[in-house]
Write an enzyme that holds these catalytic residues in place. Sequence first.
Site, PDB file in Angstrom:
ATOM      1  N   CYS A   1       1.113  -1.502   0.088  1.00 33.96           N
ATOM      2  CA  CYS A   1       0.006  -0.124   0.232  1.00 33.96           C
ATOM      3  C   CYS A   1       1.106   1.473   0.003  1.00 33.96           C
ATOM      4  CB  CYS A   1      -0.935   0.428   0.494  1.00 33.96           C
ATOM      5  SG  CYS A   1      -2.432  -1.642   1.329  1.00 33.96           S
TER       6      CYS A   1
ATOM      7  N   ARG B   1       5.201  -0.047  -6.336  1.00 35.02           N
ATOM      8  CA  ARG B   1       5.598  -0.938  -4.825  1.00 35.02           C
ATOM      9  C   ARG B   1       4.605  -2.264  -5.227  1.00 35.02           C
ATOM     10  NH1 ARG B   1       7.392   2.575  -0.264  1.00 35.02           N
ATOM     11  NH2 ARG B   1       5.599   1.361   0.829  1.00 35.02           N
TER      12      ARG B   1
ATOM     13  N   TRP C   1      -2.577  -3.074  -2.246  1.00 32.36           N
ATOM     14  CA  TRP C   1      -2.387  -4.460  -1.780  1.00 32.36           C
ATOM     15  C   TRP C   1      -3.073  -5.579  -0.741  1.00 32.36           C
ATOM     16  CZ3 TRP C   1       0.395  -8.477  -0.346  1.00 32.36           C
ATOM     17  CH2 TRP C   1       1.439  -9.037  -0.996  1.00 32.36           C
TER      18      TRP C   1
ATOM     19  N   ASN D   1      -1.771   2.420   5.695  1.00 31.08           N
ATOM     20  CA  ASN D   1      -1.520   1.023   5.264  1.00 31.08           C
ATOM     21  C   ASN D   1      -0.557   0.671   6.601  1.00 31.08           C
ATOM     22  OD1 ASN D   1      -0.684   2.573   2.859  1.00 31.08           O
ATOM     23  ND2 ASN D   1       1.506   2.928   3.218  1.00 31.08           N
ATOM     24  N   GLY D   2      -0.321  -0.835   6.891  1.00 28.15           N
ATOM     25  CA  GLY D   2      -0.123  -1.749   7.929  1.00 28.15           C
ATOM     26  C   GLY D   2      -1.984  -2.514   7.962  1.00 28.15           C
TER      27      GLY D   2
ATOM     28  N   GLU E   1      18.402 -17.086  -7.570  1.00 25.22           N
ATOM     29  CA  GLU E   1      18.771 -16.004  -8.542  1.00 25.22           C
ATOM     30  C   GLU E   1      18.207 -15.855  -9.492  1.00 25.22           C
ATOM     31  OE1 GLU E   1      17.171 -13.289  -6.903  1.00 25.22           O
ATOM     32  OE2 GLU E   1      17.754 -11.528  -7.493  1.00 25.22           O
TER      33      GLU E   1
ATOM     34  N   LYS F   1      14.264 -15.035 -10.617  1.00 21.06           N
ATOM     35  CA  LYS F   1      13.648 -14.248 -11.674  1.00 21.06           C
ATOM     36  C   LYS F   1      13.487 -14.484 -12.504  1.00 21.06           C
ATOM     37  CE  LYS F   1      15.253 -10.780  -9.668  1.00 21.06           C
ATOM     38  NZ  LYS F   1      15.638 -10.898  -8.475  1.00 21.06           N
TER      39      LYS F   1
ATOM     40  N   GLU G   1       9.718 -14.923 -11.563  1.00 18.10           N
ATOM     41  CA  GLU G   1       8.528 -13.998 -10.835  1.00 18.10           C
ATOM     42  C   GLU G   1       8.349 -13.352 -12.085  1.00 18.10           C
ATOM     43  OE1 GLU G   1      10.993 -10.976  -7.376  1.00 18.10           O
ATOM     44  OE2 GLU G   1      12.098 -11.298  -8.741  1.00 18.10           O
TER      45      GLU G   1
ATOM     46  N   HIS H   1      19.677 -36.587  -7.657  1.00 15.24           N
ATOM     47  CA  HIS H   1      19.256 -37.155  -5.687  1.00 15.24           C
ATOM     48  C   HIS H   1      16.970 -36.550  -6.249  1.00 15.24           C
ATOM     49  CE1 HIS H   1      22.177 -38.454  -3.323  1.00 15.24           C
ATOM     50  NE2 HIS H   1      23.007 -37.013  -3.755  1.00 15.24           N
TER      51      HIS H   1
ATOM     52  N   LYS I   1       6.872  -4.734  -4.654  1.00 12.65           N
ATOM     53  CA  LYS I   1       7.840  -4.385  -4.114  1.00 12.65           C
ATOM     54  C   LYS I   1       8.414  -4.342  -3.234  1.00 12.65           C
ATOM     55  CE  LYS I   1      11.927  -2.559  -5.068  1.00 12.65           C
ATOM     56  NZ  LYS I   1      12.834  -3.394  -6.414  1.00 12.65           N
TER      57      LYS I   1
HETATM   58  C1  G6P Z   1      10.150  -9.328  -2.272  1.00 14.65           C
HETATM   59  C2  G6P Z   1      10.180  -8.324  -3.876  1.00 14.65           C
HETATM   60  C3  G6P Z   1      11.616  -8.552  -3.736  1.00 14.65           C
HETATM   61  C4  G6P Z   1      12.656  -8.534  -2.594  1.00 14.65           C
HETATM   62  C5  G6P Z   1      11.255  -8.948  -1.482  1.00 14.65           C
HETATM   63  C6  G6P Z   1      12.104  -8.684  -0.445  1.00 14.65           C
HETATM   64  O1  G6P Z   1       9.072  -9.554  -2.803  1.00 14.65           O
HETATM   65  O2  G6P Z   1       9.632  -8.238  -4.953  1.00 14.65           O
HETATM   66  O3  G6P Z   1      13.014  -8.211  -4.922  1.00 14.65           O
HETATM   67  O4  G6P Z   1      13.122  -9.171  -3.303  1.00 14.65           O
HETATM   68  O5  G6P Z   1      10.715  -8.289  -0.959  1.00 14.65           O
HETATM   69  O6  G6P Z   1      12.333  -7.635   0.163  1.00 14.65           O
HETATM   70  P1  G6P Z   1      13.188  -6.465   0.564  1.00 14.65           P
HETATM   71  O7  G6P Z   1      13.002  -5.119   0.930  1.00 14.65           O
HETATM   72  O8  G6P Z   1      13.819  -6.590   1.933  1.00 14.65           O
HETATM   73  O9  G6P Z   1      14.793  -6.686   0.102  1.00 14.65           O
END
Ligand code: G6P
Length: 609
Positions: A2, A27, A74, A98-99, A482, A486, A489, A505, A604
Site C-alpha cells: 500500500c 510498489r 494491496w 497502510n499496515g 536468484e 527472476k 517472477e 537426488h 516491491k
Molecule cells: C519482495 C520483492 C523482492 C525482494 C523481497 C525482499 O518480494 O519483490 O524483490 O527481494 O521482497 O524485500 P527486501 O526489501 O526486504 O529486500
Amino acid sequence: MCGIVGAIADRDVVPVLIEGLKRLEYRGYDSSGIAVLDGDAIRRVRRTGRVAEMEGAAATEGFAATLGIGHTRWATHGGVTESNAHPHVSHGVALVHNGIIENHEQQRERLLALGYEFESQTDTEVIAHLIHYHLQGGGDLLTALQRTVKELTGAYALAVIGRSEPQRMVVARMGCPLLVGLGEGENFVASDVSAILQATRRVMFLEEGDTAELTRAGVRVFAADDAPVEREVRFSDVSLASLELGPYRHFMQKEIHEQPRALADTIEAAIDAGGFPAALFGADAGAVLKDIEGVQILACGTSYYAGLTARYWIEAIAGLPCSVEIASEYRYRAACANPRHLIVTISQSGETLDTMEALKYAKALGHAHTLSICNVPESAIPRASELVCYTRAGAEIGVASTKAFTTQLAALFQLTVVLGKLHGRIDAALEADYLEQLRHLPGSVQHVLNLEPQIVAWAERFAGKSNALFLGRGLHYPIALEGALKLKEISYIHAEAYPAGELKHGPLALVDAEMPVVVIAPNDSLLEKVKSNMQEVRARGGELFVFADQDSNFSASDGVHVIRTPRHAGVLSPVLHTLPVQLLAYHTALARGTDVDKPRNLAKSVTVE
Ligand code: G6P
C-alpha cells in the site's frame, strides 16, 4: 504494497495526489482511490486496477480541491473490490491506511454494538468509525485520532481528513513509514518520498507513535504521549531521474544497466579510504565487529540469496561461522541464540515486515549486536539496527530486484573483509588485493552487459518453455537460485534451482528434451564437478545453457549452448554471473509479453506477513 499520499495547499491538489499515486505504483497494488474535501463535503473516487483508471474517473467527475488524500491498496483483509479500496469514510471522516490492525475484530464488534455499519471487509474501516466515534465524544480531529490510535494494536500509517475541519489534515504512524513534505504555504504527507518529490524535497520522517497536524501554514508533530515534539527536517537527495524511465523500455532493464554505476557508488567509500575500515559500517563498528564470534543473516526473497552468497565469503575469508535464514521462518522458530553472533538483516526496502519482525525477535532472544544492509535511508530496519551500511543503488522501481541485489553483494563483501581484518585473517597485502578486485568490479560488470545480444537469442528459445532448471555450485549456487527466482517472477515460467551435485537426488527425473537447464559454470575449483553434472543432463537429452568464463574451456555442441563472461573474477565472480541470469529473465519475459516491472500478484515492498 500500500502507498499513501496527501496534500493541503492553496492550489488544486488532485494532480499532486494522482502523480504521487503513480509514483507509488511500482510498489505493487491492486486498487487505488482519492478523497478530497469539496466545500463541506467529502468526495471520493475508487477503482480496482491501474491508477490511470481511477484518474480517468476523477477527471470525469470533475474532482478538484485544496485538501485531499490518496491510496494504492494491496489487498490483505478483504478481496480486491471497490468497496474495500481506500479511502474509507465514516460520517464525514475519510482516511487512508497502510499496515494491519490486529485487534480489528474486537473493534468491529464494539462499533457494531454502537450502531456503526460496515461497507467493507477491511481492518481499516474500524479506524474511520473509531475516529468518528471520538469526534462525537467532543474534541477535534487531532484529539480523535490520538484517542483512536491508543485503541489500536498492529501497524499503521494513517492520513485523515474531516468534513468539519477544512483547514487541516492529521496523520499518525506506528510500524509503517510515513513522512511529511514541507512546501511553501502547502504541506504533504507520503509513505515514500518518491510520491511527493514533484512538490518538495524538504522532508520530516515521523517516528514510531507520532501523530501530526498539517495545515497550509505549518506542521505540528506530537510524540506517542501527545506532547509536542520537533523532528529533524532533511533534504531528500533521491533523484527524479532515478524515477524516470529515460530511453529504456522497462525499469528493470534500466536498473540492470545501472549496475556498473550503482556498484561504483556503493564501493566508493572503500576506494576513497584505500581499504576496508570498520567505519564503513558506522562509527562504533570496530569494537562491535571485533567482539563478535559469528554471523546470523536474516532476509527475504532476493536479499536472502545475497545472504546465502555472503555465507561462503564470511566463512572462507573472515573465518567466522555464518548462518542464513529466511526471516519469516526465523521469527517463529525457537532458535538457540548465541548473543555474540552479529545479526545482519538485508533488505533493499528496509520495510519488509518479516525481516523487521525477525530483527526484533533476534533482539528479544538476546542478540546484542545488529547490522542492517539497506538501500533506503531512514527506513524502518536500519533505524532499528545498531550498525548500518547503505547500498547506493538509487531508487529501484522494478518489482524484481536487480541492482539492489548486486550492491548488497558488494556491501556484504566489504563486511567480509572488515571482519577478516578484525579477526586476524587478512593482512595488508590481501586487503590491498581485495580492494583491487573491488575496484575492477564496475568495469567488469559493464563488460558482461555487452553479452546482452547473445542472451536475447537464448531468451527467444526460453519463451516457449514451461519449466527450467538452474544449476550452480558453491558460491554460485545462490546465483542459480536468484536466476530461477527472476525467471519465475517476471516470465511466469516455472523454474527451480539446485546445487548441481544434488541433481541426481531428484530433479534429474524431470530432465528431458523440453527442459532447458541453465548452468552457472565459472572457472573455479568446482568446475570439473559441474562439468560432470552437465554430462548427467546431456545423457538424458536435456538442453544446456551454460554461463562460463572466458577461460572455462567449454565449447558449444549439439544441445550445449555457451556464453562466456569476459574473465574469471575470483571471489567476486557471483556478482558478474548475476547479470546474465537477470538479462535472461528480462528478455524471456519481454518475449512472452508479461508486465515486466509489475509482475502479477507481487509487490516491491512487502509490509505484511
Ligand atoms: C519482495 C520483492 C523482492 C525482494 C523481497 C525482499 O518480494 O519483490 O524483490 O527481494 O521482497 O524485500 P527486501 O526489501 O526486504 O529486500
